[in-house]
Design an enzyme around this catalytic site. Sequence first.
Site, PDB file in Angstrom:
ATOM      1  CD  GLU A 119       2.405  -2.777   2.983  1.00  0.00           C
ATOM      2  OE1 GLU A 119       1.788  -3.093   4.340  1.00  0.00           O
ATOM      3  OE2 GLU A 119       1.364  -2.355   2.031  1.00  0.00           O
ATOM      4  CG  ASP A 171      -6.081  -9.715   3.065  1.00  0.00           C
ATOM      5  OD1 ASP A 171      -5.084  -9.463   3.101  1.00  0.00           O
ATOM      6  OD2 ASP A 171      -6.730  -9.535   4.207  1.00  0.00           O
ATOM      7  CG  ASN A 186      -0.128   0.061   2.394  1.00  0.00           C
ATOM      8  OD1 ASN A 186       1.140   0.957   2.604  1.00  0.00           O
ATOM      9  ND2 ASN A 186      -0.695  -0.617   3.411  1.00  0.00           N
TER      10      ASN A 186
END
Length: 471
Positions: free
Chosen positions: A200, A267, A197
Site C-alpha cells: 500500500e 488488524d 503495509n
Amino acid sequence: MENIDFNDVRIIVIGDIMLDIYYYGKVSRLSPEAPVPVVKVDNTLHTLGGAANVAANISDVGASAFLLGYAGHDENRKKLENLAEKKNIEHNFISIKNPTITKARIIGERQQIVRMDFEEPIKNNNEAEESLKAAFIQQIEKKCDAVILSDYGKGICSEKLCQFIIEACSKKNIPTIVDPKGINWEKYSGSYVVTPNFSEFKAMVDAEISNKDEDIEKYIRTVAEKYKLQKLLVTRSEKGMSCFDGKSIIHMPTKAKEVFDVSGAGDTVVAILSACLGAKFNLEESLLVANKAAGIVVGKLGTASVTVEEIEKSFDDERKKVISLNDLESIAANLRRRGKKIVFTNGCFDLVHAGHVKVLKEAKSFGDILILGLNSDSSIKKLKGDSRPINNLSDRLTVLTNFSFIDYVVVFDTDTPLEIIKKIKPDVLVKGGDYSVETVVGHEYAKEVKLVKFLEGYSSTNIIKKIQGRE
C-alpha cells in the site's frame, strides 16, 4: 515488557464489517471433473472479519471495543451480532440494503486453496452515513481513548465520513488510527497515524521501491507531510515495521518465528497499537508491543488475534526487565518496601563497549537494584543527528537486558530522564564523565549522586569514526 494492562481502555472501531467463514478439511485426491484438489470438509468456523476482527483483537487483550459499521438484513448479520456478543463487543450495525460482506475460505492441509467473496459495492448512501455519524457522536461523548478507521475499500470510509471523524477526534484530543486502503489518502488527512503495509505504501509513492530501510526512508517523511499525518507506520512483513514519528524514523525488525498466514496481521497491529496508545504508552513502547503481537498472529492459521498473556509470554526472560514508564513508580515503591536500595543511571548505549560495562557494573555496586534509563531512537537522533543510532532500540535492548547487573530498563523519548528520576527518586543517581553534582540532571530528586569516571580511550563516537576511517 510486563504488567501490560488494557482493562481501562475503550476504543471505537469504525469500518467495513465482514463475516469470515473457514472450511477446514483434508486433501487426498484431485477432482475427476477438473485438475483441482478435492477438500473433504471436517470443520466449519465463523469468525469476525474486517473491522470486526480489529474489534475482536481489542477485546481479546482486555480493552473495551465499540464496533460501528454497516450490515444487511440477512442471516450473516445475525451471525456477526452473535459473534460480537460472545466477544463482549458493543456494536451498532447500521442497516443497509446490501448483503452483509462475507468471505469464505477453503483450507486443505493448513493451506488456503480458494477464497469466495460475497458482497456488493456500497454506493453513496447518505441516510446510512448520517445515521453512522450520529451514532459515532453519541459514543465519543462517553469514555474514548482512541478511534480506529478500518478501511477495507468496501465503501463505508468515504472522504466525507473520515474527515468528520478525524475532525471530531481532533477537537477532543483523541488519536485516530487509520488502516488505509487505496491511494486516496486525502480522506485520512490530519489523522494521528496511518498504518499501510509495504504494498500500500509503494502504491502511494508511485515508484519502483524495494522493501529496504533506505527506500522507506526516502519517501516516508514526504508522504506523511503531504497528507498532514502526525505519524506514519509502514508494516513490512518479514522486514518488521518502520515508523516516521513526525521528526525521525524508527525501524523495528520482525518478531515472527514462523509464518503460517498473514490474514488479519494488519488488524492486529492496528488494534494493539491503539490499545497501547489508549493506555498512554509512549510511541516506541506501543510499536514494540504491536510488533510482538504481529509476530505471534502470523504464526496462527486464519484471521486470528492475540491475548495479553501471549504477548507477555513472548517477551522472553531477559525482556521482562523492560518496564514501561507507567509501571516504573509502582515497581520502585515495591522494591523499597522490600528494603532494596535503588540505583539509577542513563544513556544511549548505541555501541556498547568496555567503558559502558565499567560504568554500569560500578553503578550496580552502589545498591541492590540498577534501573537503566535508555534513550529511544528518536531521542538519540535529536541529540546526535540523523545518522544515529547505529543500533535500533530493539537491538540495544537485547544487548543490555542480557547483562546480569542491570535489573530494569525503561525507555524515554525526551532529551533527559528527568521525569523518570522524579518518579522513582533513586537512592543513588550515577553519572559518568566530567560532571559536577550540581550539573547532573535530576540530582535534586536523588538521596545521593555518584560520579564515575569513564574508561579512558573508549567512546561510541570515536569507535564509529574509526570504523569509517575518519580517525
